[in-house]
Every structure is written in C-alpha cells, then in structure tokens.
Design an enzyme around this catalytic site. Structure first.
Site, PDB file in Angstrom:
ATOM      1  CB  SER A   1      -7.205  23.532 -14.414  1.00  0.00           C
ATOM      2  OG  SER A   1      -6.892  24.855 -14.078  1.00  0.00           O
TER       3      SER A   1
ATOM      4  NE  ARG B   1       1.128  26.684   3.521  1.00  0.00           N
ATOM      5  CZ  ARG B   1       0.521  27.221   4.583  1.00  0.00           C
ATOM      6  NH1 ARG B   1      -0.763  27.484   4.547  1.00  0.00           N
ATOM      7  NH2 ARG B   1       1.207  27.501   5.663  1.00  0.00           N
ATOM      8  CB  VAL B   2       4.224  32.314   1.991  1.00  0.00           C
ATOM      9  CG1 VAL B   2       5.529  33.101   2.012  1.00  0.00           C
ATOM     10  CG2 VAL B   2       3.031  33.229   1.753  1.00  0.00           C
TER      11      VAL B   2
ATOM     12  CG  ASN C   1       3.693  31.482  -8.798  1.00  0.00           C
ATOM     13  OD1 ASN C   1       2.968  30.513  -8.582  1.00  0.00           O
ATOM     14  ND2 ASN C   1       3.326  32.710  -8.481  1.00  0.00           N
TER      15      ASN C   1
ATOM     16  CG  HIS D   1      -0.007  35.996  -9.644  1.00  0.00           C
ATOM     17  ND1 HIS D   1      -0.386  35.604  -8.367  1.00  0.00           N
ATOM     18  CD2 HIS D   1      -0.511  37.234  -9.827  1.00  0.00           C
ATOM     19  CE1 HIS D   1      -1.080  36.584  -7.808  1.00  0.00           C
ATOM     20  NE2 HIS D   1      -1.164  37.586  -8.675  1.00  0.00           N
TER      21      HIS D   1
ATOM     22  CG  ASP E   1      11.868  37.532  -6.029  1.00  0.00           C
ATOM     23  OD1 ASP E   1      10.755  37.387  -5.465  1.00  0.00           O
ATOM     24  OD2 ASP E   1      12.228  38.613  -6.543  1.00  0.00           O
TER      25      ASP E   1
ATOM     26  CG  ASP F   1       2.522  36.577  -6.426  1.00  0.00           C
ATOM     27  OD1 ASP F   1       2.900  35.411  -6.616  1.00  0.00           O
ATOM     28  OD2 ASP F   1       1.464  36.849  -5.827  1.00  0.00           O
TER      29      ASP F   1
HETATM   30  C1  GAR Z   1      -4.748  29.578 -10.973  1.00  0.00           C
HETATM   31  O1  GAR Z   1      -5.563  30.625 -11.431  1.00  0.00           O
HETATM   32  C2  GAR Z   1      -3.390  30.128 -10.557  1.00  0.00           C
HETATM   33  O2  GAR Z   1      -2.930  31.161 -11.371  1.00  0.00           O
HETATM   34  C3  GAR Z   1      -3.704  30.641  -9.190  1.00  0.00           C
HETATM   35  O3  GAR Z   1      -4.538  29.657  -8.626  1.00  0.00           O
HETATM   36  C4  GAR Z   1      -5.277  29.017  -9.664  1.00  0.00           C
HETATM   37  C5  GAR Z   1      -5.045  27.541  -9.552  1.00  0.00           C
HETATM   38  O4  GAR Z   1      -5.861  26.862 -10.453  1.00  0.00           O
HETATM   39  N1  GAR Z   1      -2.529  30.857  -8.420  1.00  0.00           N
HETATM   40  C6  GAR Z   1      -2.418  31.834  -7.525  1.00  0.00           C
HETATM   41  O5  GAR Z   1      -3.313  32.611  -7.271  1.00  0.00           O
HETATM   42  C7  GAR Z   1      -1.073  31.884  -6.831  1.00  0.00           C
HETATM   43  N2  GAR Z   1      -0.920  33.113  -6.123  1.00  0.00           N
HETATM   44  P1  GAR Z   1      -5.553  25.357 -10.826  1.00  0.00           P
HETATM   45  O6  GAR Z   1      -5.395  24.611  -9.499  1.00  0.00           O
HETATM   46  O7  GAR Z   1      -6.786  24.914 -11.557  1.00  0.00           O
HETATM   47  O8  GAR Z   1      -4.293  25.307 -11.651  1.00  0.00           O
END
Ligand code: GAR
EC number: 2.1.2.2
Length: 210
Positions: free
Chosen positions: A13, A91-92, A107, A109, A141, A145
């Site tokens: 999304s 993925r890391v 990124n 988060h 980095d 996060d």
């Molecule tokens: C989002 O909430 C994003 O912030 C999170 O995964 C979801 C992906 O949603 N990312 C993390 O947690 C990264 N550590 P999406 O596929 O609908 O964009």
C-alpha cells in the site's frame, strides 16, 4: 527527477501511495523497478497496474543475506535506480546494499522511532500502552531502524482502539508521509550532515509545508 527502485514484501500500500503520487504529479520521480522477495506479494499488482517493471528475487534462493543483496544491487543498477525505497520490505539489509546506495535508501517504519524498532512495531506500541503512536521515514544505516530521521507523523491511540485499528490509523499517515518526504528529496531539500566522531549523522530538511 528521482529514479526510484522500490522494494516490497507484501501488500504494497505504501508502494501504491508512491505510484499514485507520481501519477498525480505530486512526486517528481519515476519508479524504475519494483522488486519483491516474495513471489505472491499483492503489491506487485500495483506496479503492474502502473506499467512499472517488476522483479521477484527470492531471498531463499541465495546462500546468505549478502548474496541476496548483491542480486538486488545488480537489478537496481540495471534499472538505473538512484534512490531505493523500502516500502514494507521485511528483510534485514547488509553492507552490500548499503554501500551501493550510501545514504540513498529510505525506509518507512510504523512507529515513532527510536521507540519500537524491528518487527510488529504497531503491536509493540499497542501492547506498551502508549497514547501517541505514529510512523517514521528515515535513511537506512547499518542498524535496525536506526538511521537519520527525515520526518515523523503522530496519531493518537484511542481507548476504543484494538491493534488493527491503530495499525490502520498509522498506515493512513504513512501513505501521506512517504511520498511527501520523497518529494522533499526530489526538490533537493534534504541534506545529510555527516556524523561527528562518535555521533550520529543528522539530516537537515528545508521545510515548506510539513
Ligand atoms: C507498513 O506499515 C510499513 O511501515 C511496515 O510494513 C507495512 C507494509 O505495508 N514496515 C515495517 O514494519 C518495516 N520494519 P504495505 O506493504 O501495505 O506498504
């Protein structure tokens, strides 16, 4: 104009928010390629709907994280990407990707970092009982996060919330924040101030609308 490569693992999304912003000319960028590490990721459909090339690079096909990242770098370079966006990419990443795009990986988060890094950030926030939650767009980095923060958006946690309700409220903010920050980058409004000895790299953003 930014040449973006977007990495996803799932729903996509946030990818859709970026693609819509490009289509509506709110974001001066082109998404050159979308890469998923999961073949069935629904987000790939958003890319196809916008005519953006897609690739599946399955991390399980590689002996280690560095080899997987090497394949990502090769594909991103082949598509002439200059900024990489991690949009729900679970993925890391290793120095192989970081060093190929130094301070050019963004990124999104779903927490107000440095609170609740890592997986399931919304659940971590909900379980902790915070009253304000939110999302963060930052440069990546070597830590999890931990990179320089570009922008954050806060949302309230309501007494009536369950965790999915909170997740949905945060996600709506993500969809606004990510394209907006990418547009700041496109406008050259983001400057990275290198770390002083023992310190953190900082980001200076010349703001218009926040
Ligand atoms: C989002 O909430 C994003 O912030 C999170 O995964 C979801 C992906 O949603 N990312 C993390 O947690 C990264 N550590 P999406 O596929 O609908 O964009």
């Amino acid at each position: 104009m930014l040449n973006l490569g977007v990495l996803i693992s799932g729903t996509g999304s946030n990818l859709k928010a970026v693609l819509d912003a490009v289509a509506e000319k709110r974001l001066d960028a082109r998404v050159n390629v979308v890469i998923s590490n999961v073949a069935t990721a629904p987000g790939l459909e958003h890319a196809r709907a916008h005519g953006v090339p897609t690739l599946v690079i399955d991390h399980k096909a590689f002996p280690n994280r560095a080899a997987f990242d090497g394949a990502l770098v090769e594909s991103l370079r082949a598509h002439e990407v200059d900024w990489v966006v991690l949009a729900g990419f679970m993925r890391v990443i290793t120095p192989v990707l970081l060093e190929a795009f130094p301070l050019r990986i963004v990124n999104i988060h779903p927490s107000l970092l440095p609170a609740f890094p890592g997986m399931h950030a919304q659940k971590q926030a909900f379980d902790y009982g915070v009253r304000i939650a939110g999302c963060t767009v930052h440069l990546v980095d070597a830590g999890t996060d931990t990179g320089p923060i570009l922008a954050q958006a806060a949302v309230p946690v309501l007494d009536t919330d369950d965790e999915p309700a909170l997740r949905t409220r945060i996600l709506a903010e993500e969809h606004t924040l990510l394209p907006r920050v990418l547009q700041w980058i496109a406008e050259g409004r983001v400057t990275v101030v290198p770390a002083e000895q023992g310190g953190r790299a900082r980001v200076s953003v010349t703001r218009g609308e926040v």
